[in-house]
Design a protein around this motif. Structure first.
Motif, PDB file in Angstrom:
ATOM      1  N   ASP A  23       0.649 -11.076   4.739  1.00 62.19           N
ATOM      2  CA  ASP A  23       0.955 -12.384   4.723  1.00 62.19           C
ATOM      3  C   ASP A  23       2.240 -12.799   3.798  1.00 62.19           C
ATOM      4  O   ASP A  23       2.976 -14.121   3.762  1.00 62.19           O
ATOM      5  CB  ASP A  23      -0.036 -13.425   3.766  1.00 62.19           C
ATOM      6  CG  ASP A  23       0.020 -13.096   2.143  1.00 62.19           C
ATOM      7  OD1 ASP A  23       0.223 -11.869   1.978  1.00 62.19           O
ATOM      8  OD2 ASP A  23      -0.801 -13.388   1.442  1.00 62.19           O
ATOM      9  N   ARG A  24       2.678 -11.420   3.768  1.00 65.80           N
ATOM     10  CA  ARG A  24       4.237 -11.576   3.525  1.00 65.80           C
ATOM     11  C   ARG A  24       5.490 -11.473   4.030  1.00 65.80           C
ATOM     12  O   ARG A  24       4.882 -11.350   5.759  1.00 65.80           O
ATOM     13  CB  ARG A  24       4.707  -9.940   2.743  1.00 65.80           C
ATOM     14  CG  ARG A  24       3.976 -10.602   1.099  1.00 65.80           C
ATOM     15  CD  ARG A  24       4.031  -8.651   0.545  1.00 65.80           C
ATOM     16  NE  ARG A  24       5.500  -8.297   0.106  1.00 65.80           N
ATOM     17  CZ  ARG A  24       6.299  -7.212   0.035  1.00 65.80           C
ATOM     18  NH1 ARG A  24       5.255  -5.750   0.111  1.00 65.80           N
ATOM     19  NH2 ARG A  24       7.039  -6.793  -0.132  1.00 65.80           N
ATOM     20  N   ARG A  25       6.460 -12.136   4.193  1.00 64.34           N
ATOM     21  CA  ARG A  25       7.271 -12.382   5.090  1.00 64.34           C
ATOM     22  C   ARG A  25       8.551 -12.167   4.871  1.00 64.34           C
ATOM     23  O   ARG A  25       9.151 -11.349   3.475  1.00 64.34           O
ATOM     24  CB  ARG A  25       7.564 -14.273   5.288  1.00 64.34           C
ATOM     25  CG  ARG A  25       6.488 -14.930   5.486  1.00 64.34           C
ATOM     26  CD  ARG A  25       6.180 -16.557   5.282  1.00 64.34           C
ATOM     27  NE  ARG A  25       8.041 -16.835   6.354  1.00 64.34           N
ATOM     28  CZ  ARG A  25       8.692 -18.313   6.599  1.00 64.34           C
ATOM     29  NH1 ARG A  25       7.892 -19.105   5.001  1.00 64.34           N
ATOM     30  NH2 ARG A  25       9.921 -18.878   6.472  1.00 64.34           N
ATOM     31  N   PHE A  26       9.730 -11.690   5.914  1.00 62.04           N
ATOM     32  CA  PHE A  26      10.618 -11.034   5.813  1.00 62.04           C
ATOM     33  C   PHE A  26      11.050  -9.476   5.425  1.00 62.04           C
ATOM     34  O   PHE A  26      11.586  -9.413   4.710  1.00 62.04           O
ATOM     35  CB  PHE A  26      11.884 -11.715   5.243  1.00 62.04           C
ATOM     36  CG  PHE A  26      11.266 -13.338   5.599  1.00 62.04           C
ATOM     37  CD1 PHE A  26      11.672 -13.692   6.922  1.00 62.04           C
ATOM     38  CD2 PHE A  26      11.548 -14.078   3.865  1.00 62.04           C
ATOM     39  CE1 PHE A  26      11.585 -15.056   6.814  1.00 62.04           C
ATOM     40  CE2 PHE A  26      10.796 -15.382   4.419  1.00 62.04           C
ATOM     41  CZ  PHE A  26      11.311 -15.704   5.775  1.00 62.04           C
ATOM     42  N   VAL A  27       9.759  -8.989   5.693  1.00 63.34           N
ATOM     43  CA  VAL A  27       9.808  -7.671   5.154  1.00 63.34           C
ATOM     44  C   VAL A  27       9.887  -6.305   6.310  1.00 63.34           C
ATOM     45  O   VAL A  27       9.849  -7.064   7.664  1.00 63.34           O
ATOM     46  CB  VAL A  27       7.697  -7.446   4.690  1.00 63.34           C
ATOM     47  CG1 VAL A  27       8.025  -5.889   4.460  1.00 63.34           C
ATOM     48  CG2 VAL A  27       7.253  -8.417   3.585  1.00 63.34           C
ATOM     49  N   PHE A  28      10.513  -5.439   5.899  1.00 61.67           N
ATOM     50  CA  PHE A  28      11.261  -3.965   6.374  1.00 61.67           C
ATOM     51  C   PHE A  28      10.900  -3.481   6.276  1.00 61.67           C
ATOM     52  O   PHE A  28      10.784  -2.516   4.696  1.00 61.67           O
ATOM     53  CB  PHE A  28      12.407  -4.406   6.865  1.00 61.67           C
ATOM     54  CG  PHE A  28      13.202  -4.168   5.647  1.00 61.67           C
ATOM     55  CD1 PHE A  28      13.756  -3.218   5.090  1.00 61.67           C
ATOM     56  CD2 PHE A  28      13.947  -5.580   5.587  1.00 61.67           C
ATOM     57  CE1 PHE A  28      15.226  -3.389   4.438  1.00 61.67           C
ATOM     58  CE2 PHE A  28      14.008  -5.555   4.103  1.00 61.67           C
ATOM     59  CZ  PHE A  28      15.754  -4.795   4.032  1.00 61.67           C
ATOM     60  N   GLU A  29      10.559  -1.337   6.985  1.00 64.95           N
ATOM     61  CA  GLU A  29      10.673  -0.838   6.248  1.00 64.95           C
ATOM     62  C   GLU A  29      11.466   0.381   6.380  1.00 64.95           C
ATOM     63  O   GLU A  29      12.622   0.159   6.959  1.00 64.95           O
ATOM     64  CB  GLU A  29       9.068  -0.076   6.975  1.00 64.95           C
ATOM     65  CG  GLU A  29       7.860  -0.550   6.840  1.00 64.95           C
ATOM     66  CD  GLU A  29       7.092  -0.612   7.757  1.00 64.95           C
ATOM     67  OE1 GLU A  29       6.228  -0.357   7.574  1.00 64.95           O
ATOM     68  OE2 GLU A  29       7.068   0.425   8.893  1.00 64.95           O
ATOM     69  N   VAL A  30      11.696   1.809   5.460  1.00 66.57           N
ATOM     70  CA  VAL A  30      12.990   2.046   5.629  1.00 66.57           C
ATOM     71  C   VAL A  30      12.192   3.530   5.318  1.00 66.57           C
ATOM     72  O   VAL A  30      11.134   3.753   4.765  1.00 66.57           O
ATOM     73  CB  VAL A  30      13.780   2.389   4.471  1.00 66.57           C
ATOM     74  CG1 VAL A  30      14.593   3.719   4.876  1.00 66.57           C
ATOM     75  CG2 VAL A  30      14.747   1.270   4.531  1.00 66.57           C
ATOM     76  N   LEU A  31      11.804   3.983   6.397  1.00 70.45           N
ATOM     77  CA  LEU A  31      11.273   5.437   7.235  1.00 70.45           C
ATOM     78  C   LEU A  31      12.379   7.105   7.011  1.00 70.45           C
ATOM     79  O   LEU A  31      12.783   6.686   7.543  1.00 70.45           O
ATOM     80  CB  LEU A  31      10.387   5.163   8.259  1.00 70.45           C
ATOM     81  CG  LEU A  31       8.944   3.956   8.211  1.00 70.45           C
ATOM     82  CD1 LEU A  31       9.871   3.097   9.402  1.00 70.45           C
ATOM     83  CD2 LEU A  31       8.087   4.341   8.281  1.00 70.45           C
ATOM     84  N   THR A  32      11.378   8.021   6.707  1.00 71.60           N
ATOM     85  CA  THR A  32      11.277   9.636   6.419  1.00 71.60           C
ATOM     86  C   THR A  32      10.452   9.864   6.803  1.00 71.60           C
ATOM     87  O   THR A  32       9.059   9.749   6.853  1.00 71.60           O
ATOM     88  CB  THR A  32      12.571  10.168   5.918  1.00 71.60           C
ATOM     89  OG1 THR A  32      11.415  10.061   4.559  1.00 71.60           O
ATOM     90  CG2 THR A  32      13.533   8.707   4.805  1.00 71.60           C
ATOM     91  N   PRO A  33      10.898  10.968   7.421  1.00 74.01           N
ATOM     92  CA  PRO A  33       9.240  11.821   7.165  1.00 74.01           C
ATOM     93  C   PRO A  33       7.989  11.865   6.033  1.00 74.01           C
ATOM     94  O   PRO A  33       7.585  12.461   5.884  1.00 74.01           O
ATOM     95  CB  PRO A  33      10.095  13.026   7.380  1.00 74.01           C
ATOM     96  CG  PRO A  33      11.499  13.125   8.131  1.00 74.01           C
ATOM     97  CD  PRO A  33      11.729  12.371   7.539  1.00 74.01           C
ATOM     98  N   ASP A  34       9.490  11.978   5.513  1.00 71.19           N
ATOM     99  CA  ASP A  34       8.616  12.376   3.691  1.00 71.19           C
ATOM    100  C   ASP A  34       7.869  10.362   2.828  1.00 71.19           C
ATOM    101  O   ASP A  34       7.008  10.962   2.497  1.00 71.19           O
ATOM    102  CB  ASP A  34       9.445  12.708   2.672  1.00 71.19           C
ATOM    103  CG  ASP A  34       9.708  14.219   3.405  1.00 71.19           C
ATOM    104  OD1 ASP A  34       9.192  14.917   4.251  1.00 71.19           O
ATOM    105  OD2 ASP A  34      10.872  14.289   3.021  1.00 71.19           O
ATOM    106  N   ILE A  35       8.480   9.760   3.358  1.00 71.97           N
ATOM    107  CA  ILE A  35       8.396   8.730   2.168  1.00 71.97           C
ATOM    108  C   ILE A  35       8.058   7.111   3.522  1.00 71.97           C
ATOM    109  O   ILE A  35       8.872   6.837   4.551  1.00 71.97           O
ATOM    110  CB  ILE A  35       9.128   8.587   1.565  1.00 71.97           C
ATOM    111  CG1 ILE A  35      10.838   8.322   2.130  1.00 71.97           C
ATOM    112  CG2 ILE A  35       8.790   9.458   0.304  1.00 71.97           C
ATOM    113  CD1 ILE A  35      11.505   7.493   1.194  1.00 71.97           C
TER     114      ILE A  35
END
Length: 79
Positions: A23-35
């Motif tokens: 239900d959270r809006r305007f969410v983005f992710e930063v991904l690496t092989p570890d996190i």
């Protein structure tokens, strides 16, 4: 503002709009092989701007690494 965790090494990172935001809006992710880090922007526009800025930073880092490696190869082959 609170700082969580250690800095993210963008060299092997990617950014994307989150598909698991619930239900959270305007969410983005930063991904690496570890996190996987999840962030929330103040608006849809800001969310897309963050993702674009991170992707551009990653691209710049990669281009810089490639240019550096090519320069080293040329330097070694000339001497």
């Amino acid at each position: 503002m609170q700082v969580h965790g250690s800095p993210i090494n963008l060299l092997r990172a990617s950014a994307r709009i989150s598909r698991q935001a619930g239900d959270r809006r305007f969410v983005f992710e930063v991904l690496t092989p570890d996190i996987r880090r999840v962030f929330q922007a103040n608006s849809d526009k800001e969310c897309h701007e963050w993702v674009a800025a991170i992707q551009k930073s990653v691209e710049s880092l990669l281009n810089g690494c490639v240019a550096f490696l090519l320069a080293r190869l040329v330097e070694r082959s000339c001497c």
